[in-house]
Write a protein that holds these residues in place. Structure first.
Motif, PDB file in Angstrom:
ATOM      1  N   ASN A  80      -9.363 -50.072 -39.638  1.00 55.12           N
ATOM      2  CA  ASN A  80     -10.667 -49.289 -40.040  1.00 55.12           C
ATOM      3  C   ASN A  80     -10.780 -48.208 -41.112  1.00 55.12           C
ATOM      4  N   VAL A  81      -9.793 -47.614 -41.006  1.00 53.21           N
ATOM      5  CA  VAL A  81      -9.526 -46.577 -42.035  1.00 53.21           C
ATOM      6  C   VAL A  81      -9.514 -47.167 -43.363  1.00 53.21           C
ATOM      7  N   LEU A  82      -8.747 -48.215 -43.523  1.00 53.80           N
ATOM      8  CA  LEU A  82      -8.638 -48.791 -44.954  1.00 53.80           C
ATOM      9  C   LEU A  82      -9.886 -49.348 -45.058  1.00 53.80           C
ATOM     10  N   ALA A  83     -10.618 -50.102 -44.349  1.00 57.43           N
ATOM     11  CA  ALA A  83     -11.938 -50.642 -44.640  1.00 57.43           C
ATOM     12  C   ALA A  83     -12.945 -49.522 -45.272  1.00 57.43           C
ATOM     13  N   ALA A  84     -12.862 -48.639 -44.662  1.00 58.35           N
ATOM     14  CA  ALA A  84     -13.640 -47.094 -45.250  1.00 58.35           C
ATOM     15  C   ALA A  84     -13.215 -46.855 -46.530  1.00 58.35           C
ATOM     16  N   LEU A  85     -11.710 -46.928 -46.793  1.00 63.58           N
ATOM     17  CA  LEU A  85     -11.368 -46.344 -48.004  1.00 63.58           C
ATOM     18  C   LEU A  85     -11.553 -47.348 -49.071  1.00 63.58           C
ATOM     19  N   GLY A  86     -11.463 -48.601 -48.905  1.00 58.16           N
ATOM     20  CA  GLY A  86     -11.892 -49.655 -49.588  1.00 58.16           C
ATOM     21  C   GLY A  86     -13.165 -49.673 -50.316  1.00 58.16           C
ATOM     22  N   ARG A  87     -14.384 -49.109 -49.548  1.00 56.06           N
ATOM     23  CA  ARG A  87     -15.647 -48.907 -50.346  1.00 56.06           C
ATOM     24  C   ARG A  87     -15.574 -47.886 -51.552  1.00 56.06           C
ATOM     25  N   ARG A  88     -14.586 -47.045 -51.683  1.00 56.10           N
ATOM     26  CA  ARG A  88     -14.434 -45.889 -52.587  1.00 56.10           C
ATOM     27  C   ARG A  88     -13.258 -46.260 -53.686  1.00 56.10           C
ATOM     28  N   LEU A  89     -12.573 -47.424 -53.634  1.00 60.88           N
ATOM     29  CA  LEU A  89     -11.607 -47.574 -54.368  1.00 60.88           C
ATOM     30  C   LEU A  89     -12.109 -48.041 -55.853  1.00 60.88           C
ATOM     31  N   PRO A  90     -11.340 -47.861 -56.812  1.00 66.15           N
ATOM     32  CA  PRO A  90     -11.712 -48.192 -58.208  1.00 66.15           C
ATOM     33  C   PRO A  90     -11.686 -49.770 -58.474  1.00 66.15           C
ATOM     34  N   GLU A  91     -12.205 -50.247 -59.470  1.00 68.25           N
ATOM     35  CA  GLU A  91     -12.351 -51.750 -59.749  1.00 68.25           C
ATOM     36  C   GLU A  91     -10.813 -52.198 -59.818  1.00 68.25           C
ATOM     37  N   ALA A  92     -10.612 -53.334 -59.323  1.00 70.28           N
ATOM     38  CA  ALA A  92      -9.455 -54.081 -59.224  1.00 70.28           C
ATOM     39  C   ALA A  92      -8.416 -53.734 -58.067  1.00 70.28           C
TER      40      ALA A  92
END
Length: 395
Positions: free
Chosen positions: A204-216
């Motif tokens: 769940n935490v990584l899913a939230a983090l994924g929305r803020r990760l840079p391209e690629a």
């Protein structure tokens, strides 16, 4: 001088053309007999026998890898390396076209040895690189010093695009484990510390983090252990997470964030956690523009035009990245099927033994041989390639 150089290139193209049938036979033999990571014994034997027969000095088992090899012709510098991949995909065979990569590197090396001007201009090094699909043979060879003192590393890759360079990301896999305490979920539920709940919370935490990760950049995970019975609070849970990022530096930052997320979840849930690297890290690919431009120009001689990759499109990862961050390297893509297709599919495996693949093999082998000759014969090109490489590394 320019005319003499053109004569050398013509001689190399003729040498490749004369070997076209034999090279295609090698490609088909590899295609019909797929072998997998670090177990490509028959492929390595076939390739080394061809090189040894032509007079190359072959060393088998390099870097402690039974199916890795080097084959050397000539002496002293400059040194140009031709990379041969030959592993296949379990269940899919040569659905990435490594049979063509191996045959092309072999053909270019043989042609260079057969032409006096290139045979005597330095060292031609054919490097057998196992386990690109998983295991990272090139990464192991880099660390073992196989590419020390090499001026350029050259290969091509069959694909669905005609692209002068490869947009390849950095990638690694990590195992994340949580330790809790077993209990009966109804008999003594307050005694349990649910390790699986902690692992689910990490997703769940990584899913939230994924929305803020840079391209690629992204993290993709699977559950590899989630408990043993429904009436036992899981005391142990484990996931495997694949991380990718546009650069090796960004991948390290993403790795640090994964570790921080796991530790935060452990603190919140009363579990303990372990975060361990599960695979060799593949670094991002750093293209040598001076060399990839030469390859594209030589390939155009066969009527195939290469373009820059489409912005924002990434084509996975490869251990060629670990080579490219140490020395000038190229990894162009040359299409053997249409852009509506994809590698790692049964259709691509079929394409790797098609008439179009045969045409691409001949063209790419000639372009590799001519590019390698330019590296051997042109000090200015070597200087330009190294200057660009150092500038990229410092950026």
């Amino acid at each position: 001088m320019a005319r003499a150089r053109d004569d050398v290139r013509q001689a190399l193209r003729r040498q490749v053309a004369d070997r076209a049938e034999a090279l295609w036979e090698v490609a088909l033999r590899l295609h019909a007999d797929p072998e997998y990571a670090f177990a490509e014994h028959r492929a390595a034997a076939l390739l080394t026998s061809e090189l040894e027969r032509a007079g190359f000095a072959v060393e088998r088992g390099v870097a402690g890898l039974p199916t890795a090899f080097t084959a050397r012709s000539g002496a002293g510098g400059p040194v140009v390396a031709l990379l041969l991949e030959y592993d296949a995909l379990p269940g899919l065979g040569h659905a990435c076209g490594h049979n063509l990569i191996a045959a092309a590197g072999l053909g270019a090396a043989l042609a260079l040895r057969a032409v006096p001007e290139t045979a005597g201009a330095g060292t031609v090094l054919a490097v057998g690189t196992p386990a690109e699909e998983g295991g990272g043979g090139k990464a192991v060879e880099v660390e073992a010093g196989v590419f020390d003192d090499v001026d350029a590393a050259l290969m091509f890759h069959p694909g669905v695009y005609d692209w002068a360079r490869a947009p390849l990301t950095a990638q690694v896999q990590y195992r994340v484990a949580f330790h809790g305490r077993a209990a009966h979920p109804t008999g003594n539920p307050t005694e349990g510390v649910d390790a699986l709940a902690a692992l689910v919370e990490l997703f769940n935490v990584l899913a939230a983090l994924g929305r803020r990760l840079p391209e690629a950049s992204h993290v993709q995970g699977i559950v590899t252990h989630g408990g043993t019975a429904t009436n036992i609070v899981p005391e142990y849970a484990e996931g495997l997470f694949g991380l990718r990022a546009a650069t090796t530096r960004a991948l390290q930052e993403l790795t640090d964030r994964l570790r921080a997320c796991a530790e935060g979840v452990a603190l919140a849930t009363g579990t303990t956690t372990e975060v361990e690297r599960a695979t060799v890290r593949y670094e991002h690919f750093q293209d040598s523009e001076p060399l990839s431009e030469r390859f594209a120009a030589h390939l155009a001689h066969s009527g195939i035009a290469l373009t820059p990759p489409a912005p924002g499109v990434y084509l996975g990862s490869s251990d060629i990245g670990n080579v490219s961050t140490r020395l000038p390297a190229i990894h162009p893509f040359v299409a053997i099927m249409g852009a509506d297709g994809s590698d790692h599919t049964p259709e691509f495996a079929a394409a790797a033994a098609s008439s179009r693949a045969r045409e691409v093999l001949l063209a790419a082998t000639q372009a590799l041989a001519c590019t390698a000759a330019d590296v051997l014969l042109e000090p200015g090109l070597r200087r330009a390639a190294w200057a660009r490489h150092r500038a990229e590394a410092a950026a």
